[in-house]
Enzyme design. Sequence first.
Site, PDB file in Angstrom:
ATOM      1  N   LYS A   4      95.084 -27.386 -21.167  1.00  0.00           N
ATOM      2  CA  LYS A   4      94.034 -28.384 -21.345  1.00  0.00           C
ATOM      3  C   LYS A   4      93.076 -28.019 -22.475  1.00  0.00           C
ATOM      4  O   LYS A   4      92.495 -28.898 -23.125  1.00  0.00           O
ATOM      5  CB  LYS A   4      93.253 -28.552 -20.028  1.00  0.00           C
ATOM      6  CG  LYS A   4      92.184 -29.626 -20.068  1.00  0.00           C
ATOM      7  CD  LYS A   4      92.766 -30.991 -20.398  1.00  0.00           C
ATOM      8  CE  LYS A   4      91.688 -32.057 -20.446  1.00  0.00           C
ATOM      9  NZ  LYS A   4      92.208 -33.325 -20.985  1.00  0.00           N
ATOM     10  N   SER A  46      99.185 -37.034 -50.071  1.00  0.00           N
ATOM     11  CA  SER A  46      99.421 -37.024 -48.632  1.00  0.00           C
ATOM     12  C   SER A  46      99.372 -38.454 -48.068  1.00  0.00           C
ATOM     13  O   SER A  46     100.205 -39.276 -48.421  1.00  0.00           O
ATOM     14  CB  SER A  46      98.410 -36.108 -47.939  1.00  0.00           C
ATOM     15  OG  SER A  46      98.924 -35.678 -46.686  1.00  0.00           O
TER      16      SER A  46
END
Length: 334
Positions: free
Chosen positions: A198, A146
Amino acid sequence: MNMKRWIAIIVAAVLIFISVGVNSLSYIFTRDFNKLFDELAEGSSGYGEMIIEQGSLKDRIAVLKVDGIIQDTGSSLFAADGYNHKQFMSQLNDILNDKTVKGVVLSVNSPGGGVVESSDIYDAIKEIQEKREVPIYVAMGGMAASGGYYISAPAEKIFVHPETITGSIGVIMESVNYAKLAEKYGIDFNTIKTGPYKDIMSGSREMTEEEHEMLQEIINDSYERFVSIVAEGRDMSVADVKKVADGRILNGRQAIESHLADEVGKVADAIDALKADYNLQDASVFEYSTMAGFGSLFGVEIGNLFGRSLETEMIGKLLSDYDAPRMMYLYGEK
């Protein structure tokens, strides 16, 4: 709490205190203070150069190491030994400004890490290649997956061990959802927010399909950048990269067959190849080593004072991990 338990706790605390005191005094009084003050005079970078092969001082090869999860954990007192992002970026900057460095061997043993930190390293490597025209060879260790592959991709040549775990090209973002568990035990959450998104990925409620699509778009953007970096670095088409860029891991043989790596070899092989390919047979080879000064006594080498244990490693992980979900070029963390 009964008296026996209190006595046991007090005795354990006294033993810990004595152990810490003895280790601390031993550490302090066995230091070479002349060397210590020399290190302080050299600056506060926290590392120095160690020659591993003698040769020309005008032509040098630097060996850099990325060992551990690529993330900026700051300067936590209990931070575990391993990768230090600030220090590594400083080393790359040193190489950029050191005209005697004519080649770099990057030793990578990492499952990856943060998207931003991996991008920091990639950008610095590209700057060294483009501004200084310094070749960079990579030698992969047990794992370069990765983000570990992300930072390796721009190298002129990549060496792997047959048992290296690499690949895992992709992006991941995870969070823990404990809403049902909280409901089972009658726990309520009071959330006051300025907008409907949010608290996106909050563990206290289920994610909506719309939120999932929003985050997937962000993840896809980072993925496409990852793929384009591999395609550019390995001189492959985007289509060919995507054949193996589905998160799968590869061993050394598979990586070479997929054109994600070039040859089987270790750090020494990468050094020899770099010397031969760029006429650097007479070059000296050095690597960066951590220096121990006053700062290390109270921070960098805190493990040497107290001794590493499972408990301190766990505390270090808790203190260094991010609380909020974040995008990661990471394999094997969860």
